[in-house]
Design an enzyme around this catalytic site. Structure first.
Site, PDB file in Angstrom:
ATOM      1  N   LYS A 267       0.906  -1.107   0.064  1.00 41.26           N
ATOM      2  CA  LYS A 267      -0.095   0.049   0.125  1.00 41.26           C
ATOM      3  C   LYS A 267       0.885   1.226   0.037  1.00 41.26           C
ATOM      4  O   LYS A 267       1.770   1.490   0.836  1.00 41.26           O
ATOM      5  CB  LYS A 267      -0.936   0.089   1.224  1.00 41.26           C
ATOM      6  CG  LYS A 267      -1.901   1.181   1.432  1.00 41.26           C
ATOM      7  CD  LYS A 267      -2.632   1.162   2.746  1.00 41.26           C
ATOM      8  CE  LYS A 267      -3.354   2.550   2.902  1.00 41.26           C
ATOM      9  NZ  LYS A 267      -4.251   2.398   4.190  1.00 41.26           N
ATOM     10  N   ASP A 272      -2.761  10.074   4.155  1.00 42.29           N
ATOM     11  CA  ASP A 272      -4.148   9.482   4.157  1.00 42.29           C
ATOM     12  C   ASP A 272      -5.019  10.610   5.122  1.00 42.29           C
ATOM     13  O   ASP A 272      -4.789  10.620   6.382  1.00 42.29           O
ATOM     14  CB  ASP A 272      -4.121   8.184   4.787  1.00 42.29           C
ATOM     15  CG  ASP A 272      -5.771   7.759   5.086  1.00 42.29           C
ATOM     16  OD1 ASP A 272      -6.535   8.260   4.257  1.00 42.29           O
ATOM     17  OD2 ASP A 272      -5.811   6.718   5.520  1.00 42.29           O
ATOM     18  N   LYS A 279     -10.510  12.242   8.569  1.00 43.84           N
ATOM     19  CA  LYS A 279      -9.958  12.030   9.816  1.00 43.84           C
ATOM     20  C   LYS A 279      -9.736  13.318  10.897  1.00 43.84           C
ATOM     21  O   LYS A 279      -9.780  14.302  10.493  1.00 43.84           O
ATOM     22  CB  LYS A 279      -8.627  11.387   9.826  1.00 43.84           C
ATOM     23  CG  LYS A 279      -8.428   9.872   9.145  1.00 43.84           C
ATOM     24  CD  LYS A 279      -6.907   9.632   8.865  1.00 43.84           C
ATOM     25  CE  LYS A 279      -6.674   8.212   8.321  1.00 43.84           C
ATOM     26  NZ  LYS A 279      -7.478   7.115   9.025  1.00 43.84           N
ATOM     27  N   ASP A 290       1.581   6.016   5.603  1.00 40.61           N
ATOM     28  CA  ASP A 290       0.614   5.144   5.059  1.00 40.61           C
ATOM     29  C   ASP A 290       1.168   4.384   3.871  1.00 40.61           C
ATOM     30  O   ASP A 290       0.227   3.650   3.221  1.00 40.61           O
ATOM     31  CB  ASP A 290      -0.756   6.040   4.677  1.00 40.61           C
ATOM     32  CG  ASP A 290      -1.912   5.048   4.899  1.00 40.61           C
ATOM     33  OD1 ASP A 290      -1.910   4.005   5.531  1.00 40.61           O
ATOM     34  OD2 ASP A 290      -3.076   5.488   4.466  1.00 40.61           O
ATOM     35  N   ASP A 349     -12.364   6.557   3.896  1.00 45.28           N
ATOM     36  CA  ASP A 349     -11.091   6.349   4.688  1.00 45.28           C
ATOM     37  C   ASP A 349     -10.617   4.823   4.578  1.00 45.28           C
ATOM     38  O   ASP A 349      -9.598   4.828   4.870  1.00 45.28           O
ATOM     39  CB  ASP A 349     -11.293   6.922   6.238  1.00 45.28           C
ATOM     40  CG  ASP A 349     -10.090   7.152   6.884  1.00 45.28           C
ATOM     41  OD1 ASP A 349      -9.007   7.144   6.363  1.00 45.28           O
ATOM     42  OD2 ASP A 349     -10.128   7.214   8.105  1.00 45.28           O
ATOM     43  N   GLU A 351      -9.660   3.418   2.421  1.00 45.01           N
ATOM     44  CA  GLU A 351      -8.969   3.720   0.810  1.00 45.01           C
ATOM     45  C   GLU A 351      -7.856   2.663   0.595  1.00 45.01           C
ATOM     46  O   GLU A 351      -7.665   2.249  -0.934  1.00 45.01           O
ATOM     47  CB  GLU A 351      -8.544   5.109   0.556  1.00 45.01           C
ATOM     48  CG  GLU A 351      -7.025   5.233   1.189  1.00 45.01           C
ATOM     49  CD  GLU A 351      -6.875   4.913   2.587  1.00 45.01           C
ATOM     50  OE1 GLU A 351      -7.853   5.095   3.493  1.00 45.01           O
ATOM     51  OE2 GLU A 351      -5.620   4.682   2.952  1.00 45.01           O
ATOM     52  N   ARG A 353      -7.804  -0.574   0.860  1.00 48.39           N
ATOM     53  CA  ARG A 353      -8.172  -1.834   0.183  1.00 48.39           C
ATOM     54  C   ARG A 353      -8.691  -1.479  -1.155  1.00 48.39           C
ATOM     55  O   ARG A 353      -8.719  -2.519  -2.046  1.00 48.39           O
ATOM     56  CB  ARG A 353      -9.242  -2.510   0.970  1.00 48.39           C
ATOM     57  CG  ARG A 353     -10.426  -1.503   1.224  1.00 48.39           C
ATOM     58  CD  ARG A 353     -11.404  -1.972   2.489  1.00 48.39           C
ATOM     59  NE  ARG A 353     -10.914  -1.843   3.526  1.00 48.39           N
ATOM     60  CZ  ARG A 353     -11.311  -1.958   4.778  1.00 48.39           C
ATOM     61  NH1 ARG A 353     -12.402  -2.474   4.937  1.00 48.39           N
ATOM     62  NH2 ARG A 353     -10.861  -1.604   6.034  1.00 48.39           N
TER      63      ARG A 353
HETATM   64  N1  BES Z   1      -4.410   4.183   6.886  1.00 46.46           N
HETATM   65  C1  BES Z   1      -5.376   3.901   7.861  1.00 46.46           C
HETATM   66  C2  BES Z   1      -5.095   3.049   8.936  1.00 46.46           C
HETATM   67  C3  BES Z   1      -4.030   3.267  10.038  1.00 46.46           C
HETATM   68  C4  BES Z   1      -4.724   3.605  11.226  1.00 46.46           C
HETATM   69  C5  BES Z   1      -2.547   3.275   9.644  1.00 46.46           C
HETATM   70  C6  BES Z   1      -3.612   3.724  12.178  1.00 46.46           C
HETATM   71  C7  BES Z   1      -1.950   3.581  10.572  1.00 46.46           C
HETATM   72  C8  BES Z   1      -2.045   3.826  12.035  1.00 46.46           C
HETATM   73  C9  BES Z   1      -6.544   3.386   7.051  1.00 46.46           C
HETATM   74  O1  BES Z   1      -6.720   3.785   5.812  1.00 46.46           O
HETATM   75  C10 BES Z   1      -7.857   3.740   7.686  1.00 46.46           C
HETATM   76  O2  BES Z   1      -8.129   4.818   7.590  1.00 46.46           O
HETATM   77  N2  BES Z   1      -8.325   2.518   8.179  1.00 46.46           N
HETATM   78  C11 BES Z   1      -9.893   2.831   8.488  1.00 46.46           C
HETATM   79  C12 BES Z   1     -10.783   1.844   7.814  1.00 46.46           C
HETATM   80  C13 BES Z   1     -12.181   1.964   8.562  1.00 46.46           C
HETATM   81  C14 BES Z   1     -12.806   3.179   7.974  1.00 46.46           C
HETATM   82  C15 BES Z   1     -13.027   0.672   8.183  1.00 46.46           C
HETATM   83  C16 BES Z   1      -9.623   2.796   9.822  1.00 46.46           C
HETATM   84  O3  BES Z   1      -8.838   1.603  10.389  1.00 46.46           O
HETATM   85  O4  BES Z   1     -10.087   3.305  10.794  1.00 46.46           O
HETATM   86 ZN    ZN Z   2      -4.805   4.538   5.034  1.00 44.92          ZN
HETATM   87 MN    MN Z   3      -7.899   5.632   5.495  1.00 43.85          MN
END
Ligand code: BES
Ligand code: ZN
Ligand code: MN
Length: 502
Positions: A267, A272, A279, A290, A349, A351, A353
């Site tokens: 990824k 992000d 966020k 990210d 968010d 994104e 996947r």
């Molecule tokens: N990049 C984030 C995940 C992340 C969180 C990486 C903390 C490093 C530290 C990812 O894109 C994300 O935002 N995931 C969401 C998914 C949710 C919307 C289903 C998450 O984990 O909140």
């Molecule tokens: Zn992300």
């Molecule tokens: Mn995200």
């Protein structure tokens, strides 16, 4: 073309003498009556070792794991001081313990130009990796006002003391130094701020590294991505003024028809914000990490070439910046992933996947035997396993093999399931799939379940969630400093070696 600022890298060598070293690093173990014991006397000689250990005992050194004790050197030695680092009980000295001790010692010697170390007597490869990575710093964006002055920088030269620098020792040094260099490369990418590392720039730097290592390189820009049907990468990237990329780096080391072929996917979200599903501000700066998965796979395919592994390795690396804007995708939009699956984007968010699914389908067109994909994918990984333990999902046998190897190299990935019942939580009323479930449970596994939909039948695959482990937001420990860690480069290269040699 913009070139990446080269960070100083430590210089490692094998030596039978202390030569130009200013400090001697010795590894000590914890003896029975909590007195320190000193090995490595094959190089130092029994008398010198006895004198050092007596001085250490006099100031209370015990040899506990990662304990540091600095003493003036015996007069007979050409160095000015001795830094003893503890390894714990002699019977339980693991390679990871040696790596940590070496890292701690390197960090303690910042400001010292040159040191010699006895830690190679315990495990030469681990000592090389620990010393190299402990001496890693990233100062590319410090101006003269705060950059280290001459004599303030990280430990620059480390001589590993070996009585007999034979061919085997030289091979071990070369392999471990190459691995540590790849980890440092991944760290550099992660530590480069999002202002300076955006998709086109990341793609250019990855392509430059690939070309220099003799890899075949292909870069798709935003027009090629849209025309090619990469709806996930295009959809995530379209909210940013800095358009997305897909980078492909191919190493052909396999000989003959039956050589194993391994696909790597990582990824590469260079920042992000969450997009329209934005966020919270607190901690958002950490989303510079990210692209940690992309950084790791780019560094690893280059490393596979440098180590001349007798297999084929193809990295497929999607890169995008997830921004909110009038051109950004909206919650409720439907995109078409590469290969035709339609997806309702309920949360912008989620994104990672979306860009990974395109890349996984593209990677599977090469008909790999194995697919290793890694991503800073979910906050749920941190909830489940904390910030030092990657979660690994996928084909059970391959998953367990990777987790075992990851434990051995000290990156400690842990196997997690993909329960079948989670799939229905990703059903959508309007499209083939939704990009998130409508509950807050098992977020890491739901993300893995989403990715599973895109893996071709017959491919042994794993997904490694490194949301926490890719980036150290607390203080330094062992051979890991603040910021990018380079996880899981050492896991993936060891799995590639395992595949190559089995
Ligand atoms: N990049 C984030 C995940 C992340 C969180 C990486 C903390 C490093 C530290 C990812 O894109 C994300 O935002 N995931 C969401 C998914 C949710 C919307 C289903 C998450 O984990 O909140
Ligand atoms: Zn992300
Ligand atoms: Mn995200």
């Amino acid at each position: 073309m913009t070139s990446s600022p080269q960070q100083p890298r430590p210089e490692l060598s094998l030596s039978a003498s202390l030569d130009e070293a200013k400090v001697l690093i010795v590894g000590i173990t914890a003896g029975a009556d909590s007195t320190p014991e000193l090995s490595g006397d094959a190089v130092l000689g029994a008398d010198v070792a006895a004198e050092i250990v007596a001085r250490l005992a006099a100031v209370g050194a015990k040899g506990k794991a990662e304990e540091l004790t600095r003493i003036p050197a015996p007069d007979s030695l050409p160095v000015s001081s001795v830094l003893a680092v503890g390894l714990g009980k002699a019977d339980d000295v693991t390679p990871e313990q040696v790596r940590k001790a070496a890292g701690v010692a390197s960090r303690a010697l910042s400001g010292v130009e040159s040191a010699a170390s006895t830690l190679g007597a315990f495990d030469l490869g681990a000592a090389v990796e620990g010393h190299y990575l402990g001496a890693y710093t990233f100062t590319a964006y410090k101006s003269a006002k705060s950059a280290p002055k001459p004599g303030e920088g990280p430990l620059a030269k480390i001589a590993l003391l070996v009585a007999d620098a034979d061919k085997e020792a030289a091979t071990t040094l070369a392999r471990s130094a190459a691995i540590a260099e790849a980890v440092a490369t991944a760290r550099d990418f992660v530590n480069t701020p999002p202002s300076h590392l955006y998709p086109a720039e990341f793609a250019q730097r990855a392509a430059d590294l690939g070309l220099a290592a003799g890899l075949a390189v292909e870069v798709l820009d935003e027009k090629a991505l849209e025309a090619g049907g990469y709806g996930g990468i295009f959809g995530v990237g379209k909210g940013s003024s800095r358009p997305p990329r897909l980078v492909r780096l191919s190493y052909s080391g396999g000989v003959g028809e039956k050589a194993p072929k391994v696909a790597l996917v990582g990824k590469g979200v260079t920042f992000d914000t969450g997009g329209i599903s934005i966020k919270p501000a607190a901690g958002m700066e950490n989303m510079t990490s990210d692209m940690g998965g992309a950084a790791a796979v780019v560094a690893t395919v280059v490393l596979a070439a440098k180590l001349r592994l007798p297999i084929d390795v193809i990295a497929t690396v999607p890169m995008a910046e997830n921004m909110p804007s009038s051109t950004a995708q909206r919650p409720g939009d439907v995109i078409t992933q590469y290969g035709g699956t339609t997806v309702e984007v309920i949360n912008t968010d989620a994104e990672g996947r979306l860009i990974l699914a395109d890349a996984i389908v593209r990677a599977c067109e090469d008909e790999p035997d194995y697919l290793i994909e890694t991503a800073t994918l979910t906050g749920a990984q941190l909830v489940a396993l904390g910030n030092r333990t990657p979660g690994v999902m996928g084909s059970e046998e391959f998953r367990d093999r990777l987790a075992r190897i990851s434990q051995e190299v000290g990156e400690n990935a842990w196997p997690m399931p993909l329960p079948a019942e989670l799939r229905k939580d990703l059903d959508s009323k309007v499209a083939d799939l939704a990009n998130v479930s409508n509950n807050r449970f098992a977020g890491m596994l739901v993300a893995g379940t989403y990715l599973k939909e895109f893996v071709a039948d017959g491919v042994q695959w794993v997904h490694i969630d490194i949301a926490g482990p890719a980036y150290n937001t607390s203080g330094p420990f062992g051979y890991i400093g603040k910021g990018g860690t380079g996880v899981p480069v050492r896991t993936i290269i060891s799995v590639l070696e395992d595949i190559a040699h089995s």
